[in-house]
Motif scaffolding. Structure first.
Motif, PDB file in Angstrom:
ATOM      1  N   ASP A 214       0.829  -1.207   0.000  1.00  0.00           N
ATOM      2  CA  ASP A 214       0.000   0.000   0.000  1.00  0.00           C
ATOM      3  C   ASP A 214       0.863   1.256   0.000  1.00  0.00           C
ATOM      4  N   LEU A 215       1.968   1.200   0.742  1.00  0.00           N
ATOM      5  CA  LEU A 215       2.857   2.363   0.781  1.00  0.00           C
ATOM      6  C   LEU A 215       3.448   2.635  -0.606  1.00  0.00           C
ATOM      7  N   ALA A 216       3.800   1.568  -1.294  1.00  0.00           N
ATOM      8  CA  ALA A 216       4.315   1.733  -2.656  1.00  0.00           C
ATOM      9  C   ALA A 216       3.241   2.316  -3.572  1.00  0.00           C
ATOM     10  N   LEU A 217       2.009   1.898  -3.361  1.00  0.00           N
ATOM     11  CA  LEU A 217       0.900   2.418  -4.163  1.00  0.00           C
ATOM     12  C   LEU A 217       0.684   3.904  -3.870  1.00  0.00           C
ATOM     13  N   ILE A 218       0.723   4.265  -2.585  1.00  0.00           N
ATOM     14  CA  ILE A 218       0.534   5.660  -2.194  1.00  0.00           C
ATOM     15  C   ILE A 218       1.626   6.537  -2.796  1.00  0.00           C
ATOM     16  N   ARG A 219       2.860   6.079  -2.702  1.00  0.00           N
ATOM     17  CA  ARG A 219       3.996   6.894  -3.173  1.00  0.00           C
ATOM     18  C   ARG A 219       4.141   6.850  -4.697  1.00  0.00           C
ATOM     19  N   GLY A 220       3.488   5.888  -5.316  1.00  0.00           N
ATOM     20  CA  GLY A 220       3.584   5.751  -6.763  1.00  0.00           C
ATOM     21  C   GLY A 220       2.338   6.228  -7.480  1.00  0.00           C
ATOM     22  N   GLU A 221       1.417   5.315  -7.737  1.00  0.00           N
ATOM     23  CA  GLU A 221       0.221   5.641  -8.529  1.00  0.00           C
ATOM     24  C   GLU A 221      -0.639   6.734  -7.899  1.00  0.00           C
ATOM     25  N   ILE A 222      -0.819   6.675  -6.588  1.00  0.00           N
ATOM     26  CA  ILE A 222      -1.681   7.679  -5.945  1.00  0.00           C
ATOM     27  C   ILE A 222      -1.011   9.049  -5.975  1.00  0.00           C
ATOM     28  N   ALA A 223       0.267   9.117  -5.690  1.00  0.00           N
ATOM     29  CA  ALA A 223       0.980  10.400  -5.752  1.00  0.00           C
ATOM     30  C   ALA A 223       0.875  11.005  -7.148  1.00  0.00           C
ATOM     31  N   GLU A 224       1.009  10.184  -8.165  1.00  0.00           N
ATOM     32  CA  GLU A 224       0.883  10.673  -9.545  1.00  0.00           C
ATOM     33  C   GLU A 224      -0.556  11.123  -9.822  1.00  0.00           C
ATOM     34  N   ALA A 225      -1.522  10.353  -9.313  1.00  0.00           N
ATOM     35  CA  ALA A 225      -2.926  10.652  -9.599  1.00  0.00           C
ATOM     36  C   ALA A 225      -3.386  11.949  -8.948  1.00  0.00           C
ATOM     37  N   ILE A 226      -2.856  12.278  -7.772  1.00  0.00           N
ATOM     38  CA  ILE A 226      -3.319  13.483  -7.075  1.00  0.00           C
ATOM     39  C   ILE A 226      -2.557  14.727  -7.499  1.00  0.00           C
ATOM     40  N   ALA A 227      -1.559  14.565  -8.349  1.00  0.00           N
ATOM     41  CA  ALA A 227      -0.729  15.706  -8.724  1.00  0.00           C
ATOM     42  C   ALA A 227      -1.497  16.766  -9.492  1.00  0.00           C
ATOM     43  N   ASN A 228      -2.583  16.394 -10.145  1.00  0.00           N
ATOM     44  CA  ASN A 228      -3.395  17.402 -10.828  1.00  0.00           C
ATOM     45  C   ASN A 228      -4.437  18.024  -9.918  1.00  0.00           C
ATOM     46  N   PRO A 229      -5.303  17.234  -9.273  1.00  0.00           N
ATOM     47  CA  PRO A 229      -6.290  17.906  -8.414  1.00  0.00           C
ATOM     48  C   PRO A 229      -5.681  18.542  -7.172  1.00  0.00           C
ATOM     49  N   TYR A 230      -4.548  18.009  -6.709  1.00  0.00           N
ATOM     50  CA  TYR A 230      -3.929  18.538  -5.482  1.00  0.00           C
ATOM     51  C   TYR A 230      -2.438  18.796  -5.720  1.00  0.00           C
ATOM     52  N   PRO A 231      -2.077  19.729  -6.595  1.00  0.00           N
ATOM     53  CA  PRO A 231      -0.670  19.896  -6.995  1.00  0.00           C
ATOM     54  C   PRO A 231       0.266  20.310  -5.863  1.00  0.00           C
ATOM     55  N   LYS A 232      -0.160  21.241  -5.016  1.00  0.00           N
ATOM     56  CA  LYS A 232       0.724  21.693  -3.934  1.00  0.00           C
ATOM     57  C   LYS A 232       1.023  20.564  -2.966  1.00  0.00           C
ATOM     58  N   PHE A 233       0.001  19.801  -2.625  1.00  0.00           N
ATOM     59  CA  PHE A 233       0.179  18.689  -1.689  1.00  0.00           C
ATOM     60  C   PHE A 233       1.081  17.616  -2.295  1.00  0.00           C
ATOM     61  N   ALA A 234       0.838  17.267  -3.549  1.00  0.00           N
ATOM     62  CA  ALA A 234       1.632  16.222  -4.199  1.00  0.00           C
ATOM     63  C   ALA A 234       3.092  16.633  -4.283  1.00  0.00           C
ATOM     64  N   ARG A 235       3.318  17.897  -4.557  1.00  0.00           N
ATOM     65  CA  ARG A 235       4.697  18.380  -4.665  1.00  0.00           C
ATOM     66  C   ARG A 235       5.357  18.413  -3.289  1.00  0.00           C
ATOM     67  N   ALA A 236       4.641  18.896  -2.281  1.00  0.00           N
ATOM     68  CA  ALA A 236       5.234  19.048  -0.949  1.00  0.00           C
ATOM     69  C   ALA A 236       5.487  17.707  -0.268  1.00  0.00           C
ATOM     70  N   VAL A 237       4.576  16.762  -0.415  1.00  0.00           N
ATOM     71  CA  VAL A 237       4.686  15.501   0.323  1.00  0.00           C
ATOM     72  C   VAL A 237       5.442  14.439  -0.475  1.00  0.00           C
ATOM     73  N   PHE A 238       5.172  14.380  -1.777  1.00  0.00           N
ATOM     74  CA  PHE A 238       5.753  13.301  -2.577  1.00  0.00           C
ATOM     75  C   PHE A 238       6.774  13.788  -3.604  1.00  0.00           C
ATOM     76  N   GLY A 239       6.923  15.108  -3.728  1.00  0.00           N
ATOM     77  CA  GLY A 239       7.860  15.632  -4.712  1.00  0.00           C
ATOM     78  C   GLY A 239       7.431  15.357  -6.139  1.00  0.00           C
ATOM     79  N   VAL A 240       6.107  15.213  -6.331  1.00  0.00           N
ATOM     80  CA  VAL A 240       5.565  14.889  -7.651  1.00  0.00           C
ATOM     81  C   VAL A 240       4.874  16.124  -8.213  1.00  0.00           C
TER      82      VAL A 240
END
Length: 244
Positions: A214-240
């Motif tokens: 699940d952690l790999a999923l969160i840091r991978g596919e989910i981080a990529e998926a939220i980068a558009n609706p939540y760009p600031k959060f994705a960048r700050a937490v996951f660097g995406v």
């Protein structure tokens, strides 16, 4: 895993509360619930609507369309918060002080009371767990946590997730029960920071650490998926970053 961020732990915990939901809606200013909704949908095949997003995959009219879906029983889970939330899961979105001349005014309730009555699984979410936010009783009830017997109410509070803990809500008893505390947090600390009484078991477990998959999923596919609706959060937490 000692390197698990609190955001990742909350995403995993909320996703667990959403398991089995076919349609989950959340706001475009709620990145942790939004990421959790996507994780739950990824695991269970459900649908996610993000109010305020213009992305085709998540587009949702937060007014008429969402309310119609809730009224027709086509919305399974939703998130609410509040300036104050009390032990009966009453939510105050109006302000602090005596109504109508309140000392502090907030944005108001919009459709929260309607959705609170209709959506079966409403998860309350706040990242500030303090007596200021969780008093014994709210100053104003914008959306009631429970209703009188005989009132048709298929929806209501299901759980409360904060920066300290996870609680579940018993609608029959109109009380919260402490489900888990996050690493480094004690039951005594939760009690000290909560203005209302709540139930506990003989022991209170630690909020589960996301399994490696699940952690790999969160840091991978989910981080990529939220980068558009939540760009600031994705960048700050996951660097995406969001796709161009």
């Amino acid at each position: 895993m000692s390197d698990v961020r609190i955001e990742e732990r909350l995403i995993h915990a909320i996703a667990g509360l959403l398991d089995g939901s076919g349609h989950i809606a959340c706001g475009v200013l709620s990145p942790i619930p939004g990421a959790a909704a996507m994780l739950a949908a990824k695991r269970g095949g459900g649908r996610v609507s993000i109010i305020g997003s213009d992305l085709p995959a998540y587009r949702c009219d937060g007014g008429v369309e969402l309310f119609d879906q809730a009224g027709q029983g086509r919305l399974d889970a939703f998130f609410l918060s509040g300036g104050q939330i009390d032990g009966r899961a009453n939510i105050n979105l109006h302000g602090v002080g005596a109504y109508p001349q309140m000392d502090v005014r907030w944005s108001g309730a919009f459709g929260s009371a309607y959705l609170y009555f209709l959506v079966p699984r409403v998860i309350l979410f706040r990242l500030e767990h303090s007596r200021r936010v969780f008093p014994e009783t709210v100053d104003f009830i914008s959306a009631p946590g429970v209703s009188a017997p005989g009132v048709h109410r298929p929806g209501g509070p299901y759980a409360l997730v904060t920066n300290l803990c996870v609680m579940r809500f018993d609608r029959d008893r109109a009380r919260f029960r402490l489900e888990s505390v996050h690493p480094g947090v004690t039951v005594e600390e939760v009690r000290d920071q909560t203005g209302f009484d709540f139930d506990t078991g003989e022991t209170t477990p630690e909020t589960e650490t996301p399994p490696a998959a699940d952690l790999a999923l969160i840091r991978g596919e989910i981080a990529e998926a939220i980068a558009n609706p939540y760009p600031k959060f994705a960048r700050a937490v996951f660097g995406v970053g969001a796709a161009a």
